[in-house]
Design a protein around this motif. Structure first.
Motif, PDB file in Angstrom:
ATOM      1  N   SER A  51       0.773  -1.185  -0.010  1.00 49.90           N
ATOM      2  CA  SER A  51       0.000   0.138   0.153  1.00 49.90           C
ATOM      3  C   SER A  51       0.906   1.064   0.065  1.00 49.90           C
ATOM      4  O   SER A  51       1.927   1.212   0.133  1.00 49.90           O
ATOM      5  CB  SER A  51      -0.952   0.211   1.069  1.00 49.90           C
ATOM      6  N   GLY A  52       0.366   2.316  -0.295  1.00 47.37           N
ATOM      7  CA  GLY A  52       1.185   3.860  -0.265  1.00 47.37           C
ATOM      8  C   GLY A  52       1.673   3.636  -1.787  1.00 47.37           C
ATOM      9  O   GLY A  52       1.332   3.325  -2.708  1.00 47.37           O
ATOM     10  N   ALA A  53       2.683   4.723  -1.658  1.00 50.01           N
ATOM     11  CA  ALA A  53       3.238   5.210  -2.962  1.00 50.01           C
ATOM     12  C   ALA A  53       4.633   5.788  -2.520  1.00 50.01           C
ATOM     13  O   ALA A  53       4.941   6.431  -1.554  1.00 50.01           O
ATOM     14  CB  ALA A  53       2.338   6.449  -3.580  1.00 50.01           C
ATOM     15  N   ILE A  54       5.679   5.567  -3.807  1.00 49.19           N
ATOM     16  CA  ILE A  54       6.906   5.977  -3.549  1.00 49.19           C
ATOM     17  C   ILE A  54       7.369   6.523  -4.650  1.00 49.19           C
ATOM     18  O   ILE A  54       7.042   6.521  -5.958  1.00 49.19           O
ATOM     19  CB  ILE A  54       7.782   4.703  -3.245  1.00 49.19           C
ATOM     20  N   LYS A  55       7.820   7.881  -4.463  1.00 54.32           N
ATOM     21  CA  LYS A  55       8.527   8.613  -5.714  1.00 54.32           C
ATOM     22  C   LYS A  55       9.942   8.420  -5.816  1.00 54.32           C
ATOM     23  O   LYS A  55      10.807   8.212  -5.055  1.00 54.32           O
ATOM     24  CB  LYS A  55       8.265  10.057  -5.708  1.00 54.32           C
ATOM     25  N   VAL A  56      10.472   7.905  -7.220  1.00 55.74           N
ATOM     26  CA  VAL A  56      11.571   7.761  -7.375  1.00 55.74           C
ATOM     27  C   VAL A  56      12.260   9.010  -8.288  1.00 55.74           C
ATOM     28  O   VAL A  56      11.758   9.549  -9.336  1.00 55.74           O
ATOM     29  CB  VAL A  56      11.709   6.430  -8.439  1.00 55.74           C
ATOM     30  N   TYR A  70       6.400   7.234 -10.254  1.00 54.22           N
ATOM     31  CA  TYR A  70       5.696   6.832  -8.815  1.00 54.22           C
ATOM     32  C   TYR A  70       5.834   5.389  -8.858  1.00 54.22           C
ATOM     33  O   TYR A  70       5.223   4.668  -9.883  1.00 54.22           O
ATOM     34  CB  TYR A  70       4.296   7.469  -8.673  1.00 54.22           C
ATOM     35  N   LEU A  71       6.146   4.733  -7.855  1.00 55.50           N
ATOM     36  CA  LEU A  71       5.286   3.370  -7.420  1.00 55.50           C
ATOM     37  C   LEU A  71       4.636   3.087  -6.976  1.00 55.50           C
ATOM     38  O   LEU A  71       4.232   3.931  -5.672  1.00 55.50           O
ATOM     39  CB  LEU A  71       6.869   2.354  -6.954  1.00 55.50           C
ATOM     40  N   ALA A  94      14.686   6.998  -3.542  1.00 50.12           N
ATOM     41  CA  ALA A  94      13.434   6.647  -3.698  1.00 50.12           C
ATOM     42  C   ALA A  94      12.893   7.271  -2.184  1.00 50.12           C
ATOM     43  O   ALA A  94      13.278   6.998  -1.154  1.00 50.12           O
ATOM     44  CB  ALA A  94      12.992   5.069  -3.397  1.00 50.12           C
ATOM     45  N   ILE A  95      11.619   7.972  -2.262  1.00 48.99           N
ATOM     46  CA  ILE A  95      11.102   8.510  -0.958  1.00 48.99           C
ATOM     47  C   ILE A  95       9.830   8.059  -1.000  1.00 48.99           C
ATOM     48  O   ILE A  95       8.883   8.337  -1.928  1.00 48.99           O
ATOM     49  CB  ILE A  95      11.394  10.174  -1.065  1.00 48.99           C
ATOM     50  N   THR A  96       9.256   7.949   0.210  1.00 48.86           N
ATOM     51  CA  THR A  96       7.699   7.630   0.378  1.00 48.86           C
ATOM     52  C   THR A  96       6.952   8.799   0.182  1.00 48.86           C
ATOM     53  O   THR A  96       7.131  10.013   0.748  1.00 48.86           O
ATOM     54  CB  THR A  96       7.508   7.095   1.647  1.00 48.86           C
ATOM     55  N   GLU A  97       5.831   8.855  -0.694  1.00 49.93           N
ATOM     56  CA  GLU A  97       5.195   9.922  -1.028  1.00 49.93           C
ATOM     57  C   GLU A  97       3.982   9.952   0.075  1.00 49.93           C
ATOM     58  O   GLU A  97       3.364  11.074   0.303  1.00 49.93           O
ATOM     59  CB  GLU A  97       4.640   9.818  -2.404  1.00 49.93           C
ATOM     60  N   THR A  98       3.498   8.824   0.467  1.00 49.19           N
ATOM     61  CA  THR A  98       2.465   8.526   1.609  1.00 49.19           C
ATOM     62  C   THR A  98       2.973   7.581   2.554  1.00 49.19           C
ATOM     63  O   THR A  98       3.941   6.935   2.150  1.00 49.19           O
ATOM     64  CB  THR A  98       1.207   8.180   0.945  1.00 49.19           C
ATOM     65  N   GLU A  99       2.199   7.313   3.582  1.00 50.32           N
ATOM     66  CA  GLU A  99       2.400   6.205   4.353  1.00 50.32           C
ATOM     67  C   GLU A  99       2.398   4.960   3.616  1.00 50.32           C
ATOM     68  O   GLU A  99       1.520   4.699   2.887  1.00 50.32           O
ATOM     69  CB  GLU A  99       1.595   6.025   5.549  1.00 50.32           C
ATOM     70  N   THR A 100       3.486   4.230   3.713  1.00 44.93           N
ATOM     71  CA  THR A 100       3.676   2.950   2.743  1.00 44.93           C
ATOM     72  C   THR A 100       4.029   1.695   3.523  1.00 44.93           C
ATOM     73  O   THR A 100       4.785   1.736   4.389  1.00 44.93           O
ATOM     74  CB  THR A 100       4.819   3.246   1.731  1.00 44.93           C
ATOM     75  N   LYS A 101       3.369   0.726   2.980  1.00 45.77           N
ATOM     76  CA  LYS A 101       3.504  -0.292   3.508  1.00 45.77           C
ATOM     77  C   LYS A 101       4.239  -1.575   2.541  1.00 45.77           C
ATOM     78  O   LYS A 101       3.576  -1.610   1.350  1.00 45.77           O
ATOM     79  CB  LYS A 101       2.391  -1.462   4.277  1.00 45.77           C
ATOM     80  N   LEU A 155       0.764  17.663 -10.842  1.00 44.99           N
ATOM     81  CA  LEU A 155      -0.094  17.933  -9.938  1.00 44.99           C
ATOM     82  C   LEU A 155      -1.395  16.833  -9.871  1.00 44.99           C
ATOM     83  O   LEU A 155      -1.937  16.311  -9.009  1.00 44.99           O
ATOM     84  CB  LEU A 155      -0.957  19.344  -9.988  1.00 44.99           C
ATOM     85  N   GLN A 156      -1.705  16.410 -11.358  1.00 49.36           N
ATOM     86  CA  GLN A 156      -2.973  15.396 -11.446  1.00 49.36           C
ATOM     87  C   GLN A 156      -2.472  14.113 -10.748  1.00 49.36           C
ATOM     88  O   GLN A 156      -2.913  13.390 -10.300  1.00 49.36           O
ATOM     89  CB  GLN A 156      -3.074  15.424 -12.792  1.00 49.36           C
ATOM     90  N   LYS A 157      -1.020  13.681 -10.964  1.00 52.38           N
ATOM     91  CA  LYS A 157      -0.309  12.541 -10.707  1.00 52.38           C
ATOM     92  C   LYS A 157      -0.491  12.561  -9.229  1.00 52.38           C
ATOM     93  O   LYS A 157      -0.490  11.616  -8.352  1.00 52.38           O
ATOM     94  CB  LYS A 157       0.825  12.408 -11.282  1.00 52.38           C
ATOM     95  N   LYS A 158       0.036  13.780  -8.490  1.00 51.71           N
ATOM     96  CA  LYS A 158       0.068  13.797  -7.014  1.00 51.71           C
ATOM     97  C   LYS A 158      -1.398  13.356  -6.482  1.00 51.71           C
ATOM     98  O   LYS A 158      -1.374  12.583  -5.262  1.00 51.71           O
ATOM     99  CB  LYS A 158       0.293  15.158  -6.681  1.00 51.71           C
TER     100      LYS A 158
END
Length: 210
Positions: A51-56, A70-71, A94-101, A155-158
């Protein structure tokens, strides 16, 4: 962890592979904004996102960053896999965009599973294909789109990956991701606000109609 793994990857993986992932994998929960992989690091494990999202991101010689892709849930990073195969250092951040599991799988399992499980082979090849397409879209965006459109796409992808129409990044952080200046981003955001596409608040950007 088993229920989440089955829900996310059951369509990709055979049950024996699921069992092996549960045996050797480590569950990791990471808050938003954490760097989970950095440039120059040797990679010891492969993330499978539950779950969540990661930006690369990629970094140039001056230290400026560019958002590559994004992943999201059910995905992994093919660049990580490539580094594992070549036993080279990471060339991305790689940085977590949201809380990620995620489940972290030891890199030595990657080659073993390539020869052992058809589901894993297909998953790896599909990941390479998807990431290549996203990288080509990034290149096309830089080469053929003006910055106005790139900002709108960003912004749309965000909104899509966070499932939230409130973007809490600063203008400077957006500028870093788009490899441009804060002044330019601020000017374009004000232009979009005048077009009633968004509303600029003190601590966030509210997307209205992009």
């Amino acid at each position: 962890m088993e229920e989440e793994l089955l829900a996310t990857f059951n369509s990709h993986f055979e049950q024996p592979l699921i069992d092996e992932i549960l045996e050797v994998g480590t569950l990791k929960e990471v808050p938003a904004g954490e760097t989970i992989m950095d440039i120059g690091q040797y990679i010891r494990s492969i993330p499978l996102l539950l779950s969540g999202a990661i930006k690369v991101l990629r970094e140039d010689d001056e230290g400026d960053e560019l958002l590559l892709y994004y992943l999201e849930q059910g995905e992994t990073c093919s660049v990580t896999m490539a580094c594992c195969m070549g036993q080279t250092k990471s060339e991305i951040r790689a940085i977590t965009e949201t809380e990620t599991k995620m489940i972290m799988v030891p890199v030595q399992k990657m080659e073993e599973w390539m020869g052992k499980y058809k589901g894993w082979r297909n998953y790896v090849f599909e990941s390479y294909h998807n990431r290549l397409n996203e990288l080509l879209q990034t290149v096309d965006s830089i080469a053929f789109k003006n910055l106005d459109q790139r900002l709108v796409d960003y912004l749309q992808k965000k909104v899509e990956v966070t499932n939230d129409n409130r973007i809490r990044n600063t203008h400077q952080e957006i500028a870093y991701d788009l490899h441009t200046s804060r002044v330019v981003v601020s000017r374009l955001l004000k232009k979009l606000e005048k077009m009633k596409k968004l509303v600029l608040h003190r601590s966030y950007i509210e997307i209205v109609d992009l």
